[in-house]
Design a protein around this motif. Sequence first.
Motif, PDB file in Angstrom:
ATOM      1  N   ALA A 121       0.831  -1.205   0.000  1.00  0.00           N
ATOM      2  CA  ALA A 121       0.000   0.000   0.000  1.00  0.00           C
ATOM      3  C   ALA A 121       0.866   1.256   0.000  1.00  0.00           C
ATOM      4  O   ALA A 121       0.560   2.233  -0.695  1.00  0.00           O
ATOM      5  N   ALA A 122       1.949   1.234   0.771  1.00  0.00           N
ATOM      6  CA  ALA A 122       2.867   2.378   0.793  1.00  0.00           C
ATOM      7  C   ALA A 122       3.499   2.600  -0.576  1.00  0.00           C
ATOM      8  O   ALA A 122       3.614   3.741  -1.046  1.00  0.00           O
ATOM      9  N   ALA A 123       3.895   1.520  -1.229  1.00  0.00           N
ATOM     10  CA  ALA A 123       4.478   1.643  -2.565  1.00  0.00           C
ATOM     11  C   ALA A 123       3.445   2.166  -3.559  1.00  0.00           C
ATOM     12  O   ALA A 123       3.761   2.976  -4.443  1.00  0.00           O
ATOM     13  N   ALA A 124       2.197   1.722  -3.430  1.00  0.00           N
ATOM     14  CA  ALA A 124       1.140   2.181  -4.330  1.00  0.00           C
ATOM     15  C   ALA A 124       0.939   3.689  -4.210  1.00  0.00           C
ATOM     16  O   ALA A 124       0.789   4.390  -5.218  1.00  0.00           O
ATOM     17  N   VAL A 125       0.940   4.197  -2.993  1.00  0.00           N
ATOM     18  CA  VAL A 125       0.782   5.634  -2.790  1.00  0.00           C
ATOM     19  C   VAL A 125       1.963   6.394  -3.413  1.00  0.00           C
ATOM     20  O   VAL A 125       1.784   7.435  -4.050  1.00  0.00           O
ATOM     21  N   GLU A 126       3.164   5.870  -3.265  1.00  0.00           N
ATOM     22  CA  GLU A 126       4.330   6.546  -3.849  1.00  0.00           C
ATOM     23  C   GLU A 126       4.297   6.504  -5.370  1.00  0.00           C
ATOM     24  O   GLU A 126       4.710   7.459  -6.037  1.00  0.00           O
ATOM     25  N   LEU A 127       3.792   5.435  -5.950  1.00  0.00           N
ATOM     26  CA  LEU A 127       3.645   5.374  -7.400  1.00  0.00           C
ATOM     27  C   LEU A 127       2.640   6.413  -7.884  1.00  0.00           C
ATOM     28  O   LEU A 127       2.869   7.095  -8.898  1.00  0.00           O
ATOM     29  N   VAL A 128       1.533   6.551  -7.189  1.00  0.00           N
ATOM     30  CA  VAL A 128       0.543   7.571  -7.562  1.00  0.00           C
ATOM     31  C   VAL A 128       1.146   8.964  -7.428  1.00  0.00           C
ATOM     32  O   VAL A 128       0.950   9.832  -8.298  1.00  0.00           O
ATOM     33  N   HIS A 129       1.873   9.198  -6.367  1.00  0.00           N
ATOM     34  CA  HIS A 129       2.523  10.506  -6.195  1.00  0.00           C
ATOM     35  C   HIS A 129       3.435  10.815  -7.381  1.00  0.00           C
ATOM     36  O   HIS A 129       3.409  11.937  -7.922  1.00  0.00           O
ATOM     37  N   ASN A 130       4.212   9.847  -7.808  1.00  0.00           N
ATOM     38  CA  ASN A 130       5.130  10.099  -8.916  1.00  0.00           C
ATOM     39  C   ASN A 130       4.415  10.194 -10.258  1.00  0.00           C
ATOM     40  O   ASN A 130       4.882  10.887 -11.163  1.00  0.00           O
ATOM     41  N   LEU A 172      -2.436   0.578  -8.739  1.00  0.00           N
ATOM     42  CA  LEU A 172      -3.681  -0.153  -8.535  1.00  0.00           C
ATOM     43  C   LEU A 172      -3.470  -1.665  -8.670  1.00  0.00           C
ATOM     44  O   LEU A 172      -4.130  -2.452  -7.992  1.00  0.00           O
ATOM     45  N   ARG A 173      -2.516  -2.064  -9.525  1.00  0.00           N
ATOM     46  CA  ARG A 173      -2.225  -3.493  -9.643  1.00  0.00           C
ATOM     47  C   ARG A 173      -1.607  -4.036  -8.356  1.00  0.00           C
ATOM     48  O   ARG A 173      -1.901  -5.172  -7.943  1.00  0.00           O
ATOM     49  N   LEU A 174      -0.742  -3.242  -7.736  1.00  0.00           N
ATOM     50  CA  LEU A 174      -0.156  -3.675  -6.467  1.00  0.00           C
ATOM     51  C   LEU A 174      -1.239  -3.985  -5.442  1.00  0.00           C
ATOM     52  O   LEU A 174      -1.183  -4.993  -4.734  1.00  0.00           O
ATOM     53  N   LEU A 175      -2.221  -3.102  -5.344  1.00  0.00           N
ATOM     54  CA  LEU A 175      -3.286  -3.323  -4.376  1.00  0.00           C
ATOM     55  C   LEU A 175      -4.198  -4.479  -4.787  1.00  0.00           C
ATOM     56  O   LEU A 175      -4.628  -5.266  -3.943  1.00  0.00           O
ATOM     57  N   ALA A 176      -4.490  -4.574  -6.081  1.00  0.00           N
ATOM     58  CA  ALA A 176      -5.367  -5.659  -6.553  1.00  0.00           C
ATOM     59  C   ALA A 176      -4.742  -7.023  -6.296  1.00  0.00           C
ATOM     60  O   ALA A 176      -5.455  -8.007  -6.046  1.00  0.00           O
ATOM     61  N   ARG A 189     -10.268   3.522  -2.213  1.00  0.00           N
ATOM     62  CA  ARG A 189      -9.925   4.818  -1.614  1.00  0.00           C
ATOM     63  C   ARG A 189      -8.852   5.516  -2.454  1.00  0.00           C
ATOM     64  O   ARG A 189      -8.921   6.736  -2.675  1.00  0.00           O
ATOM     65  N   LEU A 190      -7.864   4.776  -2.928  1.00  0.00           N
ATOM     66  CA  LEU A 190      -6.803   5.384  -3.730  1.00  0.00           C
ATOM     67  C   LEU A 190      -7.343   5.851  -5.078  1.00  0.00           C
ATOM     68  O   LEU A 190      -6.962   6.924  -5.565  1.00  0.00           O
ATOM     69  N   CYS A 234      -5.117  10.309   2.159  1.00  0.00           N
ATOM     70  CA  CYS A 234      -5.308   8.936   1.690  1.00  0.00           C
ATOM     71  C   CYS A 234      -4.200   8.028   2.221  1.00  0.00           C
ATOM     72  O   CYS A 234      -4.463   6.892   2.631  1.00  0.00           O
ATOM     73  N   ALA A 235      -2.973   8.519   2.226  1.00  0.00           N
ATOM     74  CA  ALA A 235      -1.853   7.721   2.737  1.00  0.00           C
ATOM     75  C   ALA A 235      -2.097   7.315   4.190  1.00  0.00           C
ATOM     76  O   ALA A 235      -1.927   6.153   4.571  1.00  0.00           O
ATOM     77  N   CYS A 236      -2.498   8.277   4.997  1.00  0.00           N
ATOM     78  CA  CYS A 236      -2.769   7.979   6.409  1.00  0.00           C
ATOM     79  C   CYS A 236      -3.945   7.006   6.546  1.00  0.00           C
ATOM     80  O   CYS A 236      -3.904   6.072   7.361  1.00  0.00           O
ATOM     81  N   ALA A 237      -4.981   7.229   5.743  1.00  0.00           N
ATOM     82  CA  ALA A 237      -6.156   6.361   5.809  1.00  0.00           C
ATOM     83  C   ALA A 237      -5.812   4.931   5.420  1.00  0.00           C
ATOM     84  O   ALA A 237      -6.301   3.975   6.041  1.00  0.00           O
ATOM     85  N   LEU A 238      -4.972   4.747   4.401  1.00  0.00           N
ATOM     86  CA  LEU A 238      -4.575   3.393   3.996  1.00  0.00           C
ATOM     87  C   LEU A 238      -3.824   2.695   5.122  1.00  0.00           C
ATOM     88  O   LEU A 238      -4.015   1.489   5.353  1.00  0.00           O
TER      89      LEU A 238
END
Length: 382
Positions: A121-130, A172-176, A189-190, A234-238
Amino acid sequence: MTEARRGATATCRPTGTPDRQRPIGALRDGEPVAVEGGVEGGYEAEALLRESRASVDPELRSAIASLPAGMRQVALYHFGWQHADGTPAAGNAGKAIRPALVLTAAAALGGPAARAAAGRAAAAVELVHNFTLLHDDVMDRDTTRRHRPTAWTVFGDADAILVGDALQALALRLLAADPHPASAAAAVRLADCVMELCEGQHTDTSMERRAPGEVTLDETLVMAEAKTGALLGCACALGGLYAGADAAHVDALDAFGREAGLAFQLIDDVIGIWGDPRQTGKPAGADLAARKKSLPVVAALNSGTPAAAELAELYAAPYEEGKEDLDRTALLVERAGGRDWAQARAADRMAGAMQELARAVPDPEAAGGLLALAEFVTRRST
């Protein structure tokens, strides 16, 4: 956390009316300065960021390795892990604030096991940020990020946009693919957050086309929350979701991140005008030259002062190098109250963030890491 330490958020203090012109990049007396190990008082945050980067980088590298070769090259360059010619680089992938929030929130409510489980989940948020950084650089025509040419200037607009799209898909693939029971809720949420980010960016670009006097502070604050606060929330919520927290605590974490994110944006806008290029990696006065309606600028334009009228006249015409002194333009923003307003509002937002954090994580000791990260991003000078 004592009240004395809370009051030490020096970057957020209003410091009065300027009495002399300072070059862009010069800091006021009393503002925070960089010290060895980070910003004064920020050692705990620095350690959390280092640990988060170490935890998240393997997930990021694995995800990026799955990209087709052409897009992989652009992504590796953007993250600072590869030079434009494909040779390895030492790397500057950013501070990893958002993944640190995911992991620290998970630990605050679920302990080490929840933190370990939240890696994807942390990696997914960083991918979205980038993904947002790649697209923002194209839209804003920014030529420098993290002290090197932006990806679009090296590989072209199309490649930078497509790689940004691919990073969002990887997130999104990471989370799926994550077997954790919270992954589906996290993906929803993301995805909702990405739509809010896009709405914020759309509002931002539409505001840039409007006359200086047509943009209000209220709509600028709403835009800034969507562009910056939404992803931090969103990061905190995840992190809360991966800790198994209930809806009330997850929502409070989201609100904490949003408030801290808006404080972050206010300070970031101050740095965008007055930050030292040697520290920021961006040219001095670039935001002013681009006529960005950042929060300090909009506050200044709406102040009704003589300086505001002069600033509006400048902002109504494109910047012409050699004809306009950007130091003078920055001074007009300051004299019209934009800098002091932004610093005071950042302090207000941080106070709101602390209230939400107390709701989300009632145990002050458990909340310490999140508090340290929030203070770090609003105490920074770069």
